[in-house]
Design an enzyme around this catalytic site. Structure first.
Site, mmCIF file in Angstrom:
data_model
loop_
_atom_site.group_PDB
_atom_site.id
_atom_site.type_symbol
_atom_site.label_atom_id
_atom_site.label_comp_id
_atom_site.label_asym_id
_atom_site.label_seq_id
_atom_site.Cartn_x
_atom_site.Cartn_y
_atom_site.Cartn_z
ATOM 1 C CG HIS A 123 64.803 54.914 76.459
ATOM 2 N ND1 HIS A 123 64.235 54.592 75.257
ATOM 3 C CD2 HIS A 123 65.881 55.684 76.169
ATOM 4 C CE1 HIS A 123 64.934 55.139 74.271
ATOM 5 N NE2 HIS A 123 65.943 55.808 74.799
ATOM 6 C CG ASP A 200 65.826 49.226 78.739
ATOM 7 O OD1 ASP A 200 65.348 50.368 78.632
ATOM 8 O OD2 ASP A 200 66.909 48.911 78.210
ATOM 9 C CD GLN A 203 72.340 54.002 79.070
ATOM 10 O OE1 GLN A 203 73.556 54.058 79.204
ATOM 11 N NE2 GLN A 203 71.721 54.610 78.079
ATOM 12 C CE LYS A 226 71.625 53.089 74.595
ATOM 13 N NZ LYS A 226 71.529 54.393 73.946
ATOM 14 C CB CYS A 364 64.427 58.731 74.527
ATOM 15 S SG CYS A 364 65.100 59.203 72.939
#
Lengths: 408, 138
Positions: A123, A200, A203, A226, A364
């Site tokens: 991303h 990261d 998600q 999220k 993104c």
């Protein structure tokens, strides 16, 4: 599936699902962009405003004590959620800020000969900060390639990571492909060359149980919004020894132990990295989101989302002219696809009229979509615990309608 | 006072019409003037970075009037239909007249009211044409 996980009750917990879109039921399939909030999170934020709102760690009055206690309780909840210590949890405004601040802090020790290794499926928030660091100081930026089925090319990883690699930063679950990367293997690779592993988790934090000790990453970043929490709050987890050595990248009130006009001394962990008044209600809301997810049980959340994703993949592959991106198995509840000859914007607009919210664009992740997938844009659906097989069925009906509008 | 507010049940907001009207679909499926112009007076390209629409406009000018207009590009039905209709519309118009075209004129041309998000798609063609004309003066 444990007895406490009841999809019917879960749907009732989310007030926004009662909103009608063009008189139709809202079918929200864009949780990868932001998830919906359960009543307990909404109430926790409201209650903070009504009963405990004050700045923290500053005044000694009763409200301030209450606010401070609740804030630090939320931090402890988040730490427990990922099997970390409270002083290893730094509150930020989200994954993007976490990664920007980390990149800035780490960049101070990087030299021209050093290497930073990313993947092709990052991303922008885990690409652009490192890209800009590489431009300024000159470390070399390298990208681990993607296999045709959307998985990470681990053989290529072993080639790209060398003795010069100082940082490896990888997405846990791709927000486009749904690919779930093998963090423990990447951790082994990083250790073998004494490089730091940054993950990261924007998600993955919302789809599966996360244990940072099991993953063995050095840093893990994620966002509240999220994972059913408020927006404007996020976390940077870092191993204590590393955070102790790291210089902060954001300066101001609350992160110092001593300030003169000439210079300042930093405070202790984690406050050393939390300059300024934090998102007080955001942290409280995030704590409530952790409580809610713990009540569901993250193992059950993962099983449910896996089942729903499998069902969706099966149903979508039956649609003529629909191309799905990413692996067929072992993937997160995120499915990007295209209908031949139909722009994602148009597909989204027609589905919108049916009450179905999907995402269209490059998510993104412009280089991934345009250079690896060779698409101008893609459609994406993503699931959370308030989605059902019926939602998938309605999506399929809607996609057939899209095909009708655009048939030659 | 208890505030048990129910969510806003039926927010139509700035509702778009059904934007996939016959004329839009026709221009999308059968775009007019959809080719490169080798001997053009000016050409210019613009894109919508957030969604991937891209338009390149070619103009042939004579006495400050557009005598031919063509376009190339890719994007959603609204952006492509708009470019197709615009290249038809501006043939025979003077540069001054084209620069005076407003967002409203484009919506009238398309025959639909576009919501906030799709407005950019519909107006990309006009933005490209005007920038093409402005680039000539430099």
């Amino acid at each position: 599936m444990s007895k406490k996980f009841s999809i019917k009750h879960i749907i009732e917990d989310f007030p926004i699902l009662e909103v009608k879109i063009y008189d139709k039921q809202l079918i929200y399939l864009d949780s990868a962009a932001t998830a919906q909030r359960p009543s307990t999170v909404i109430n926790a934020v409201n209650n903070f405003y009504k009963n405990s709102n004050a700045n923290i760690h500053r005044a000694t009055h009763n409200l301030a004590s209450r606010a401070t206690e609740e804030f630090e309780k939320a931090r402890a909840k988040v730490a427990n959620f990922i099997n970390a210590e409270p002083e290893e949890i730094i509150f930020t405004s989200g994954t993007t800020e976490s990664l920007n601040l980390l990149a800035k802090s780490l960049s101070k020790d990087l030299k021209k000969d050093d290497e930073i290794v990313l993947t092709e499926m990052e991303h922008h928030s885990n690409l652009v900060p490192w890209q800009q660091i590489a431009k300024e100081n000159g470390p070399l930026l390298k990208f681990i390639s993607t296999n045709p089925n959307g998985t990470l090319n681990l053989a290529d990883a072993k080639k790209k990571v060398t003795k010069k690699t100082r940082i490896i930063s990888v997405v846990h679950t791709s927000n486009v492909l749904g690919t779930v990367n093998d963090v423990p293997s990447l951790a082994k690779l990083a250790k073998s060359v004494n490089a730091l592993l940054v993950i990261d988790g924007a998600q993955s934090i919302a789809h599966q149980p996360i244990d940072v000790k099991e993953l063995n990453c050095d840093f893990f970043a994620f966002s509240g919004h999220k994972m059913l929490g408020p927006s404007g709050i996020g976390v940077l987890y870092g191993k204590k020894k590393l955070l102790e050595k790291l210089e902060p990248a954001k300066f101001g009130g609350g992160m110092i132990s001593e300030v003169t006009f000439k210079d300042s001394k930093w405070g202790e962990l984690p406050w050393k990295f939390e300059a300024g008044t934090p998102n007080l209600e955001g942290a409280i809301g995030l704590g409530a989101a952790v409580d809610y997810l713990n009540k569901c049980g993250m193992h059950d959340v993962e099983s449910y989302l896996d089942e729903l994703t499998s069902y969706a993949l099966t149903q979508l592959s039956k649609i003529k002219g629909l191309e799905i991106y990413g692996p067929k198995t072992k993937r997160g509840p995120i499915i990007s696809f295209n209908l031949k000859g139909i722009h994602p914007h148009d597909a989204s607009a027609i589905l919108d009229k049916e009450g179905i919210a999907i995402r269209g664009g490059h998510m993104c992740a412009m280089p991934l979509v345009t250079e690896v997938l060779n698409q101008k844009a893609v459609c994406r659906v993503s699931f959370q615990i308030y989605n059902t097989k019926e939602d998938v069925d309605k999506l399929v009906e809607g996609l057939k309608k899209v095909g009708e509008v655009f048939k030659k | 006072m208890k505030s048990q507010e129910k969510p806003n049940q039926n927010w139509l907001g700035e509702a778009e019409d059904d934007i996939y009207k016959e004329n839009i679909l026709d221009h999308f499926k059968n775009p007019r003037n959809f080719e490169k112009m080798t001997a053009c007076t000016i050409k210019h390209s613009e894109n919508n970075p957030l969604c991937g629409d891209q338009i390149e406009i070619f103009l042939k000018l004579q006495d400050n009037k557009v005598i031919d207009a063509k376009f190339q590009g890719h994007g959603c039905a609204i952006s492509m239909a708009s470019a197709s209709m615009l290249t038809e519309k501006i043939k025979g118009m003077s540069l001054e007249e084209i620069k005076k075209l407003s967002n409203e004129d484009i919506f009238k041309m398309l025959g639909v009211k576009l919501g906030v998000v799709r407005m950019k798609c519909g107006l990309l063609s006009l933005k490209t044409a005007i920038k093409a004309i402005e680039s000539r003066k430099k």
